[in-house]
Write an enzyme that holds these catalytic residues in place. Structure first.
Site, PDB file in Angstrom:
ATOM      1  N   TYR A  86      -7.305 -47.299 -22.797  1.00 20.63           N
ATOM      2  CA  TYR A  86      -6.565 -46.469 -23.744  1.00 20.63           C
ATOM      3  C   TYR A  86      -5.062 -46.724 -23.662  1.00 20.63           C
ATOM      4  O   TYR A  86      -4.318 -46.326 -24.572  1.00 20.63           O
ATOM      5  CB  TYR A  86      -6.808 -44.972 -23.488  1.00 20.63           C
ATOM      6  CG  TYR A  86      -8.236 -44.507 -23.628  1.00 20.63           C
ATOM      7  CD1 TYR A  86      -9.235 -45.335 -24.160  1.00 20.63           C
ATOM      8  CD2 TYR A  86      -8.596 -43.232 -23.213  1.00 20.63           C
ATOM      9  CE1 TYR A  86     -10.549 -44.882 -24.262  1.00 20.63           C
ATOM     10  CE2 TYR A  86      -9.911 -42.776 -23.323  1.00 20.63           C
ATOM     11  CZ  TYR A  86     -10.877 -43.610 -23.838  1.00 20.63           C
ATOM     12  OH  TYR A  86     -12.170 -43.158 -23.943  1.00 20.63           O
TER      13      TYR A  86
ATOM     14  N   HIS B 269     -16.571 -48.510 -18.110  1.00 27.69           N
ATOM     15  CA  HIS B 269     -16.400 -48.070 -19.501  1.00 27.69           C
ATOM     16  C   HIS B 269     -17.521 -48.554 -20.428  1.00 27.69           C
ATOM     17  O   HIS B 269     -17.955 -47.818 -21.317  1.00 27.69           O
ATOM     18  CB  HIS B 269     -15.045 -48.558 -20.017  1.00 27.69           C
ATOM     19  CG  HIS B 269     -14.493 -47.727 -21.125  1.00 27.69           C
ATOM     20  ND1 HIS B 269     -13.151 -47.641 -21.398  1.00 27.69           N
ATOM     21  CD2 HIS B 269     -15.093 -46.927 -22.048  1.00 27.69           C
ATOM     22  CE1 HIS B 269     -12.951 -46.832 -22.422  1.00 27.69           C
ATOM     23  NE2 HIS B 269     -14.112 -46.386 -22.839  1.00 27.69           N
TER      24      HIS B 269
ATOM     25  N   ARG C  53      -4.960 -27.458 -33.202  1.00 29.41           N
ATOM     26  CA  ARG C  53      -6.355 -27.895 -33.148  1.00 29.41           C
ATOM     27  C   ARG C  53      -6.837 -28.025 -31.702  1.00 29.41           C
ATOM     28  O   ARG C  53      -8.003 -27.789 -31.412  1.00 29.41           O
ATOM     29  CB  ARG C  53      -6.519 -29.221 -33.897  1.00 29.41           C
ATOM     30  CG  ARG C  53      -7.972 -29.498 -34.286  1.00 29.41           C
ATOM     31  CD  ARG C  53      -8.091 -30.559 -35.357  1.00 29.41           C
ATOM     32  NE  ARG C  53      -7.483 -30.165 -36.605  1.00 29.41           N
ATOM     33  CZ  ARG C  53      -6.563 -30.883 -37.259  1.00 29.41           C
ATOM     34  NH1 ARG C  53      -6.161 -32.035 -36.775  1.00 29.41           N
ATOM     35  NH2 ARG C  53      -6.057 -30.464 -38.392  1.00 29.41           N
TER      36      ARG C  53
END
Length: 261
Positions: free
Chosen positions: A53, A109, A235
């Protein structure tokens, strides 16, 4: 302030893992600090990232500035499949960026070259034994690949993080992981769902919540770990509140049915 350190699920290796986590996939490093601080302020106590990421440094800054005791925040990162042979180096680089001396969970991953790759798993076991990762697991592995790791090493992954939502619910995967005492952790809970599905809408209306919150509540009721992602502070707060939605058994069954539709 709401604290989402609970509810938790017990990992086979002993620790408790908060069922609600904050996902950070596709959050750039430049935005990761603010988003993670917002999540920690909203009460999330579980942060999910990955080497791939490229935002571990930003998350590390958020963890440092939040000033929470280390034991109160559960941190997951993941090793890219291409890093086989550099497992220890990869984890040390992650720890440096995160500003930590250990992660709570370290995952492979993806299956390297689509193979279970027990030799990489052996390096994960070694890192766990050294205390660099409290628990170890995998992501995007099949049940057969998990069995291959168990057969080769005698150590089962504590977690399998997979794409998961009501729309792709699969009872065979659910029960298969449970039989192996591997916790199911779902990612992309909203992306893999139709938020306007009539079943979700009617259940949301009955509880006075939105359908995203129903999806989070469904994961929690099943004892699946769920890691909704957002960079929008409102959110982030809203998604977390889904953990408080108390669905009935009939509602859970109806939502499960979306996977067989």
């Amino acid at each position: 302030m709401t604290d989402y350190s609970e509810p938790t699920v017990a990992l086979a290796s002993g620790p408790q893992m908060p069922l609600l986590g904050f996902g950070t996939w596709q959050i750039p490093d430049s935005e990761a600090t603010a988003a993670t601080i917002a999540a920690l302020e909203a009460g999330y106590r579980h942060i999910d990232t990955a080497t791939g990421y490229q935002n571990e440094a930003g998350i590390g800054k958020a963890l440092a500035s939040a000033g929470l005791p280390r034991e109160l925040v559960f941190v997951t990162t993941k090793m890219p499949p291409d890093n086989v042979g550099r497992e220890r180096q990869t984890l040390e680089e992650s720890l440096t960026k995160l500003g930590l001396d250990h992660v709570d969970l370290w995952l492979v991953h993806w299956p390297p070259n689509k193979q279970a790759t027990p030799q990489a798993w052996e390096q994960f076991i070694a890192a766990q034994q050294e205390g660099l990762a409290t628990s170890i697991g995998v992501s995007n592995y099949s049940l057969d690949q998990i069995d291959e790791l168990i057969t080769a090493t005698g150590v089962a992954p504590a977690v399998n993080q997979i794409r998961w939502s009501p729309a792709i619910y699969d009872a065979t995967i659910d029960s298969g992981l449970a039989e192996r005492k591997v916790v199911l952790e779902g990612y992309s809970p909203f992306r893999a769902s139709n938020l306007e599905d009539p079943t979700l809408v009617s259940i949301a209306e009955a509880h006075g919540v939105n359908t995203a919150q129903v999806i989070v509540g469904w994961h929690i009721k099943h004892q699946y770990v769920v890691i909704p992602k957002s960079t929008n502070p409102e959110r982030i707060v809203s998604n977390a509140a889904g953990a408080l939605v108390d669905l009935t058994e009939d509602e859970v069954t109806a939502i499960d049915g979306l996977g067989q539709a």
